[in-house]
Scaffold this active site. Structure first.
Site, PDB file in Angstrom:
ATOM      1  N   HIS A 124       0.825  -1.218   0.000  1.00  0.00           N
ATOM      2  CA  HIS A 124       0.000   0.000   0.000  1.00  0.00           C
ATOM      3  C   HIS A 124       0.853   1.258   0.000  1.00  0.00           C
ATOM      4  O   HIS A 124       0.336   2.346   0.244  1.00  0.00           O
ATOM      5  CB  HIS A 124      -0.950   0.011   1.214  1.00  0.00           C
ATOM      6  CG  HIS A 124      -2.029  -1.027   1.119  1.00  0.00           C
ATOM      7  ND1 HIS A 124      -2.757  -1.445   2.202  1.00  0.00           N
ATOM      8  CD2 HIS A 124      -2.508  -1.723   0.062  1.00  0.00           C
ATOM      9  CE1 HIS A 124      -3.641  -2.354   1.817  1.00  0.00           C
ATOM     10  NE2 HIS A 124      -3.501  -2.554   0.529  1.00  0.00           N
ATOM     11  N   SER A 193      -7.425  -7.097  10.009  1.00  0.00           N
ATOM     12  CA  SER A 193      -8.848  -7.479  10.085  1.00  0.00           C
ATOM     13  C   SER A 193      -9.249  -8.251   8.828  1.00  0.00           C
ATOM     14  O   SER A 193     -10.368  -8.740   8.728  1.00  0.00           O
ATOM     15  CB  SER A 193      -9.704  -6.214  10.224  1.00  0.00           C
ATOM     16  OG  SER A 193      -9.434  -5.340   9.131  1.00  0.00           O
TER      17      SER A 193
HETATM   18  C1  BV8 Z   1      -8.830  -1.613  -5.477  1.00  0.00           C
HETATM   19  C2  BV8 Z   1      -3.388   3.083   2.391  1.00  0.00           C
HETATM   20  C3  BV8 Z   1      -9.726  -1.412  -7.610  1.00  0.00           C
HETATM   21  C4  BV8 Z   1      -3.999   4.246   3.032  1.00  0.00           C
HETATM   22  C5  BV8 Z   1      -5.036   1.371   2.373  1.00  0.00           C
HETATM   23  C6  BV8 Z   1     -16.334  -0.538  -2.774  1.00  0.00           C
HETATM   24  C7  BV8 Z   1     -15.901   0.612  -3.394  1.00  0.00           C
HETATM   25  C8  BV8 Z   1     -14.581   0.792  -3.783  1.00  0.00           C
HETATM   26  C9  BV8 Z   1     -13.648  -0.199  -3.527  1.00  0.00           C
HETATM   27  C10 BV8 Z   1     -14.097  -1.332  -2.898  1.00  0.00           C
HETATM   28  C11 BV8 Z   1     -15.423  -1.530  -2.540  1.00  0.00           C
HETATM   29  N1  BV8 Z   1     -15.515  -2.748  -1.953  1.00  0.00           N
HETATM   30  C12 BV8 Z   1     -14.301  -3.333  -1.945  1.00  0.00           C
HETATM   31  C13 BV8 Z   1     -13.460  -2.481  -2.514  1.00  0.00           C
HETATM   32  C14 BV8 Z   1     -12.077  -2.684  -2.698  1.00  0.00           C
HETATM   33  C15 BV8 Z   1     -11.340  -1.864  -1.631  1.00  0.00           C
HETATM   34  C16 BV8 Z   1     -11.588  -2.520  -0.292  1.00  0.00           C
HETATM   35  O1  BV8 Z   1     -11.026  -3.551  -0.020  1.00  0.00           O
HETATM   36  N2  BV8 Z   1     -12.465  -1.921   0.544  1.00  0.00           N
HETATM   37  C17 BV8 Z   1     -12.761  -2.548   1.837  1.00  0.00           C
HETATM   38  C18 BV8 Z   1     -12.839  -1.476   2.922  1.00  0.00           C
HETATM   39  C19 BV8 Z   1     -14.065  -3.326   1.696  1.00  0.00           C
HETATM   40  N3  BV8 Z   1      -9.964  -1.954  -2.003  1.00  0.00           N
HETATM   41  C20 BV8 Z   1      -9.436  -1.010  -2.762  1.00  0.00           C
HETATM   42  O2  BV8 Z   1      -9.996   0.021  -3.098  1.00  0.00           O
HETATM   43  C21 BV8 Z   1      -8.037  -1.344  -3.243  1.00  0.00           C
HETATM   44  N4  BV8 Z   1      -7.980  -1.052  -4.642  1.00  0.00           N
HETATM   45  O3  BV8 Z   1      -9.644  -2.442  -5.189  1.00  0.00           O
HETATM   46  O4  BV8 Z   1      -8.677  -1.086  -6.699  1.00  0.00           O
HETATM   47  C22 BV8 Z   1      -9.110  -1.335  -8.915  1.00  0.00           C
HETATM   48  C23 BV8 Z   1      -8.907  -2.503  -9.602  1.00  0.00           C
HETATM   49  C24 BV8 Z   1      -8.354  -2.425 -10.842  1.00  0.00           C
HETATM   50  C25 BV8 Z   1      -7.979  -1.172 -11.372  1.00  0.00           C
HETATM   51  C26 BV8 Z   1      -8.169  -0.013 -10.641  1.00  0.00           C
HETATM   52  C27 BV8 Z   1      -8.716  -0.074  -9.393  1.00  0.00           C
HETATM   53  C28 BV8 Z   1      -7.002  -0.484  -2.542  1.00  0.00           C
HETATM   54  C29 BV8 Z   1      -6.946  -0.879  -1.072  1.00  0.00           C
HETATM   55  C30 BV8 Z   1      -5.806  -0.111  -0.399  1.00  0.00           C
HETATM   56  C31 BV8 Z   1      -6.401   1.012   0.405  1.00  0.00           C
HETATM   57  N5  BV8 Z   1      -5.320   1.659   1.146  1.00  0.00           N
HETATM   58  N6  BV8 Z   1      -4.002   1.933   2.978  1.00  0.00           N
HETATM   59  C32 BV8 Z   1      -3.205   4.580   4.257  1.00  0.00           C
HETATM   60  O5  BV8 Z   1      -2.793   3.661   4.986  1.00  0.00           O
HETATM   61  O6  BV8 Z   1      -3.035   5.794   4.470  1.00  0.00           O
HETATM   62  S1  BV8 Z   1      -5.896   0.219   3.209  1.00  0.00           S
HETATM   63  C33 BV8 Z   1      -5.770   0.437   4.884  1.00  0.00           C
HETATM   64  O7  BV8 Z   1      -6.523  -0.661   5.453  1.00  0.00           O
HETATM   65  C34 BV8 Z   1      -4.381   0.279   5.486  1.00  0.00           C
HETATM   66  O8  BV8 Z   1      -3.385  -0.044   4.564  1.00  0.00           O
HETATM   67  C35 BV8 Z   1      -4.574  -0.899   6.440  1.00  0.00           C
HETATM   68  O9  BV8 Z   1      -3.447  -1.623   6.626  1.00  0.00           O
HETATM   69  C36 BV8 Z   1      -5.562  -1.655   5.661  1.00  0.00           C
HETATM   70  C37 BV8 Z   1      -6.189  -2.835   6.231  1.00  0.00           C
HETATM   71  O10 BV8 Z   1      -6.540  -2.592   7.547  1.00  0.00           O
HETATM   72  P1  BV8 Z   1      -5.773  -3.461   8.652  1.00  0.00           P
HETATM   73  O11 BV8 Z   1      -4.311  -3.336   8.429  1.00  0.00           O
HETATM   74  O12 BV8 Z   1      -6.337  -4.823   8.668  1.00  0.00           O
HETATM   75  O13 BV8 Z   1      -6.114  -2.642   9.938  1.00  0.00           O
HETATM   76  P2  BV8 Z   1      -7.455  -2.723  10.799  1.00  0.00           P
HETATM   77  O14 BV8 Z   1      -7.480  -1.552  11.722  1.00  0.00           O
HETATM   78  O15 BV8 Z   1      -8.616  -2.996   9.899  1.00  0.00           O
HETATM   79  O16 BV8 Z   1      -7.255  -4.064  11.676  1.00  0.00           O
HETATM   80  C38 BV8 Z   1      -6.239  -4.109  12.657  1.00  0.00           C
HETATM   81  C39 BV8 Z   1      -6.250  -5.526  13.186  1.00  0.00           C
HETATM   82  O17 BV8 Z   1      -5.200  -5.648  14.140  1.00  0.00           O
HETATM   83  C40 BV8 Z   1      -7.531  -5.890  13.892  1.00  0.00           C
HETATM   84  O18 BV8 Z   1      -7.930  -7.195  13.492  1.00  0.00           O
HETATM   85  C41 BV8 Z   1      -7.140  -5.896  15.378  1.00  0.00           C
HETATM   86  O19 BV8 Z   1      -7.853  -6.894  16.121  1.00  0.00           O
HETATM   87  C42 BV8 Z   1      -5.689  -6.275  15.300  1.00  0.00           C
HETATM   88  N7  BV8 Z   1      -4.849  -5.791  16.398  1.00  0.00           N
HETATM   89  C43 BV8 Z   1      -4.921  -4.613  17.058  1.00  0.00           C
HETATM   90  N8  BV8 Z   1      -3.922  -4.556  17.985  1.00  0.00           N
HETATM   91  C44 BV8 Z   1      -3.218  -5.704  17.871  1.00  0.00           C
HETATM   92  C45 BV8 Z   1      -3.791  -6.502  16.870  1.00  0.00           C
HETATM   93  N9  BV8 Z   1      -3.326  -7.721  16.538  1.00  0.00           N
HETATM   94  C46 BV8 Z   1      -2.251  -8.176  17.219  1.00  0.00           C
HETATM   95  N10 BV8 Z   1      -1.629  -7.466  18.194  1.00  0.00           N
HETATM   96  C47 BV8 Z   1      -2.082  -6.246  18.550  1.00  0.00           C
HETATM   97  N11 BV8 Z   1      -1.461  -5.567  19.538  1.00  0.00           N
END
Ligand code: BV8
Ligand code: ZN
Length: 258
Positions: A124, A193
């Site tokens: 990312h 997540s």
């Molecule tokens: C793409 C950069 C298409 C930003 C990030 C509807 C509309 C549009 C798009 C979509 C849609 N539905 C699905 C999509 C696709 C979309 C997507 O996946 N959406 C999700 C929300 C449903 N994806 C995209 O848009 C991707 N691109 O699809 O392009 C395309 C295809 C062809 C041609 C052109 C285009 C791009 C996705 C990238 C987005 N950018 N980051 C920034 O960081 O500034 S994503 C962002 O979320 C971060 O990178 C982050 O890492 C990532 C995932 O989140 P997690 O890392 O999992 O973090 P989270 O807080 O969710 O979870 C933390 C976990 O840790 C929890 O489980 C917690 O329990 C645990 N935890 C906490 N503490 C601890 C721990 N575990 C262990 N120890 C601890 N101490």
């Protein structure tokens, strides 16, 4: 640690002992103990902002100043943090497998790089880098404070070199990440997540299509998280607790005779 967790840790160490190749997928959770806020801890708001407003090309077009405010604040936060024992445990693991080991991270905080991980795919992008919206130049700016609306020497506005929602991942890095997931015999899924795609699709890929020694054998998936996630049903082993405590314990077990 609980008996259940100790038993699962022993199973995970056994799986790793016989692993030919290891792929680690990390998310924001591995950096939580370093003091970097995760995404979904704040009920869908991210530091008080809607994700669409601060992490999408539309948001940047609408209000680049708001987006740069958001990213400059995250750069300032990351400037004050250090890798935690979870990051360091992964560099100890890498030393055992060398080029048959890779970390695929969704994180943009650069902490795996600071901790010394060599085979690292930042799918990312990175808070350290900017990309010019005009000439396309990518530059590593470190984490020093940038102006409110930074511009390139060519005159065009800079943006963070980060993959926003609705944007595709960089081909080269993504291809390397897919290859690593498809070839691994063990996949560690740490602190994610497993909601964001295509990153999360690496887990079923490792589970179903991994080929190892030319025998198509599914990888063993080990999840390290505070709670169950969207990926838990695909995990063969679940290690629930802080990754900063669990990963070092896992590596210590590997260092002990089986
Ligand atoms: C793409 C950069 C298409 C930003 C990030 C509807 C509309 C549009 C798009 C979509 C849609 N539905 C699905 C999509 C696709 C979309 C997507 O996946 N959406 C999700 C929300 C449903 N994806 C995209 O848009 C991707 N691109 O699809 O392009 C395309 C295809 C062809 C041609 C052109 C285009 C791009 C996705 C990238 C987005 N950018 N980051 C920034 O960081 O500034 S994503 C962002 O979320 C971060 O990178 C982050 O890492 C990532 C995932 O989140 P997690 O890392 O999992 O973090 P989270 O807080 O969710 O979870 C933390 C976990 O840790 C929890 O489980 C917690 O329990 C645990 N935890 C906490 N503490 C601890 C721990 N575990 C262990 N120890 C601890 N101490
Ligand atoms: Zn330029």
């Amino acid at each position: 640690m609980s008996d259940e967790l100790d038993r699962e840790l022993a199973r995970a160490a056994d799986a790793l002992r016989s692993a030919a190749r290891v792929c680690v997928l990390t998310g924001a959770g591995i950096s939580a103990e370093s003091g970097v806020p995760t995404f979904r801890a704040s009920d869908g708001l991210w530091e008080g902002h809607r994700i669409e407003d601060v992490a999408s090309p539309f948001g940047f077009e609408r209000d680049p100043r708001l987006v740069w405010n958001f990213y400059n604040a995250r750069r300032a936060n990351v400037r004050t943090v250090q890798p935690n024992p979870g990051h360091h445990a992964l560099t100890r693991l890498e030393a055992r497998w060398d080029d048959r080991f890779a970390v695929v991270t969704q994180n943009v905080d650069g902490l795996h790089r600071v901790a010394g991980t060599k085979n690292l795919y930042e799918i990312h992008g990175s808070l350290y880098r900017t990309r010019c919206t005009g000439c396309g130049e990518v530059a590593d700016r470190g984490l020093d404070a940038l102006p409110e609306l930074p511009h390139c020497h060519c005159g065009a506005m800079l943006r963070p070199d980060i993959v926003w929602f609705h944007e595709s991942l960089p081909d080269d890095v993504w291809t390397a990440a897919v290859t690593s997931a498809a070839k691994c015999s063990v996949m560690l899924v740490v602190g994610t997540s497993a909601v964001v795609h295509p990153a999360a699709s690496l887990i079923p890929l490792a589970k179903r299509q991994a080929s190892w020694d030319h025998v198509r054998r599914p990888a063993i998936v080990i999840e390290v998280n505070m709670t169950r996630t969207e990926a838990s049903d695909l995990a063969d082993i679940g290690l629930y607790g802080p990754s900063g405590q669990i990963l070092p314990k896992l590596v210590d077990l590997l260092d002990q005779p089986a």
